[in-house]
Design a protein around this motif. Structure first.
Motif, PDB file in Angstrom:
ATOM      1  N   GLU A 150       0.830  -1.203   0.000  1.00  0.00           N
ATOM      2  CA  GLU A 150       0.000   0.000   0.000  1.00  0.00           C
ATOM      3  C   GLU A 150       0.867   1.257   0.000  1.00  0.00           C
ATOM      4  O   GLU A 150       0.572   2.231  -0.691  1.00  0.00           O
TER       5      GLU A 150
ATOM      6  N   VAL B  35      -8.251  -1.621   4.516  1.00  0.00           N
ATOM      7  CA  VAL B  35      -7.522  -2.386   3.508  1.00  0.00           C
ATOM      8  C   VAL B  35      -7.622  -3.888   3.786  1.00  0.00           C
ATOM      9  O   VAL B  35      -7.956  -4.665   2.895  1.00  0.00           O
TER      10      VAL B  35
ATOM     11  N   TYR C 299      -6.604   7.369  -0.143  1.00  0.00           N
ATOM     12  CA  TYR C 299      -7.743   6.471   0.085  1.00  0.00           C
ATOM     13  C   TYR C 299      -9.090   7.187  -0.017  1.00  0.00           C
ATOM     14  O   TYR C 299     -10.130   6.531  -0.037  1.00  0.00           O
TER      15      TYR C 299
END
Lengths: 256, 212
Positions: free
Chosen positions: A18, A102, A44
């Motif tokens: 990520e 996530v 995000y």
């Protein structure tokens, strides 16, 4: 490798992936601290808000809620008092909630802690337990913590500080308790603002050079390796759990 | 330069093998004259292309990638393809959402209320806003901020979706019982609800409609 170690390793790997996906114009991949709030917002698309009390979200056995992820609304709510008292703590909460965002995306499992574990945790006196309180956390929470630690203190930076797998927990702990020379080897960390260093209220784990968030991250790192080699570092595992508890919840050693 | 037909075949082969071919790289390999043709051909292929046999790791990586997350928000939300388009336009302009909100607030004449505009912009990007309630004035101003046209934003907001978020509230982090993390209230701390919020009614009407 134990299932817990595998899960921790997976959370680490996902955090690394990520971080690598964060656009370079948001974060150059090198400088510290990692701009976690900007990453939450601009990568995000999650809105971070401070709220006076999140206790409405507490369930039985919880006396305090630090942060909440409202996935359907794309919001992370953070306890405003904690954020005012310790921005480092706020950073960790944001990263933790991103971990849920996530990690929960990637597996179909319960998203909220298991009631039986919560209940057991509620009865466990911190500091006098035969197992660190942090280890009694629901697996999903531990994973989110692991993810947060890996996001805020990427392993590469730890390695740059000379904290290697070979050194394992003992070496890592000595380093975070160590002098300026050791900590200064972490690029940029010595320049962290004071506010980042106030997460841990007691001298036992506080390392002004490494920074509070770094200390918590290192605690996770230790815990991770301690899980991987449990037989040889049982004592260290207890210490890491304690460090984690103190680091995450701000409970001074000996206060309980 | 390789001709478009050969490139398309190579693209299909890579796709079917689960190799995730890079569209940009294929287009770059085509001559300028054939690039448009190749782009259309790839697009037509992808519309009906079978799902490649990805391995578990690749599939997991794809599912958790940011574009897929944003597409999911678009499908689940009620704001058309705004969850895909608005962040993409911001990224193109290297604009943080906070900066975009500031500029939008200024364009709308509410420069002192950029935090409120930020919240509204978030609902648009996350797919929870109702496009039919967003005023034309907002779309025109936002188009200026993002370097596009209001018509494009309007069209994107009207793409049919599943109509609303499907997942509920999800509290996910807790403290230890009976151990509030900090006993001391820092000096200068003010409870967020200890003062009256400013009157945002006029601004809210632009985003929520008259009865919002």
């Amino acid at each position: 490798m134990s299932p817990a170690a595998r899960r921790a390793q997976r959370a680490d790997a996902i955090a690394l992936r990520e971080l690598a996906a964060v656009p370079r114009w948001l974060w150059d991949g090198e400088s510290l601290p990692v701009p976690i709030e900007s990453i939450a917002e601009d990568h995000y698309g999650i809105l971070v808000e401070e709220h006076h009390s999140l206790d409405a979200f507490a369930t039985a056995g919880d006396a305090h809620v630090s942060g909440v992820l409202l996935r359907a609304r794309g919001r992370i709510l953070v306890d405003a008092l904690e954020a005012a008292r310790a921005p480092g703590r706020k950073r960790f909460t944001i990263a933790h909630e991103l971990g849920h965002l996530v990690l929960d995306d990637e597996e179909a499992g319960p998203r909220v802690g298991q009631p039986d574990l919560t209940e057991r945790r509620a009865r466990r006196p911190v500091g006098a337990c035969d197992q660190p309180a942090a280890l009694a956390y629901p697996p999903g929470e531990l994973e989110a913590n692991q993810f947060a630690a890996a996001m805020l203190m990427p392993a590469r930076h730890l390695r740059a500080a000379g904290i290697s797998r070979r050194e394992r927990a003992g070496g890592a702990l000595r380093r975070i308790r160590g002098g300026r020379g050791e900590a200064a080897r972490v690029p940029g960390v010595a320049d962290w603002p004071n506010s980042e260093r106030q997460l841990l209220p007691c001298g036992f784990t506080h390392s002004p050079q490494l920074g509070a968030v770094g200390s918590v991250a290192v605690a996770h790192y230790i815990l991770y390796f301690a899980r991987s080699c449990a037989n040889e570092v049982n004592g260290m595992r207890r210490m890491a759990g304690k460090l984690l508890t103190i680091g995450l919840y701000g409970i001074p050693e000996g206060a309980r | 330069m390789t001709d478009a037909r050969t490139l398309l075949s190579a693209f299909k082969e890579e796709w079917e093998a689960g190799l995730r071919p890079d569209v940009g790289a294929f287009l770059a390999a085509a001559s300028a004259g054939q690039r448009g043709e190749l782009a259309h051909a790839i697009e037509a292929f992808l519309c009906d292309a079978p799902l490649p046999r990805y391995d578990g790791g690749t599939l997991e990586q794809l599912e958790s990638s940011q574009p897929v997350r944003e597409a999911e928000r678009a499908f689940d939300g009620r704001a058309g393809t705004w969850p895909l388009l608005l962040p993409a336009l911001r990224r193109e302009g290297r604009l943080t959402r906070s900066d975009a909100a500031r500029r939008l607030a200024t364009e709308l004449g509410f420069s002192g209320a950029h935090e409120r505009v930020h919240e509204h912009l978030h609902t648009m990007e996350y797919g929870t806003a109702d496009p039919l309630r967003i005023s034309r004035r907002v779309l025109v101003a936002l188009a200026r901020v993002l370097g596009t046209t209001a018509a494009r934003l309007e069209r994107a907001g009207r793409v049919p979706t599943l109509g609303g978020p499907t997942r509920g509230l999800m509290p996910t982090r807790r403290g230890l019982p009976d151990a509030p993390p900090f006993s001391e209230v820092p000096s200068g701390y003010r409870q967020p609800d200890s003062h009256r919020p400013p009157d945002w009614a006029a601004l809210d009407r632009l985003f929520l409609g008259a009865d919002g």
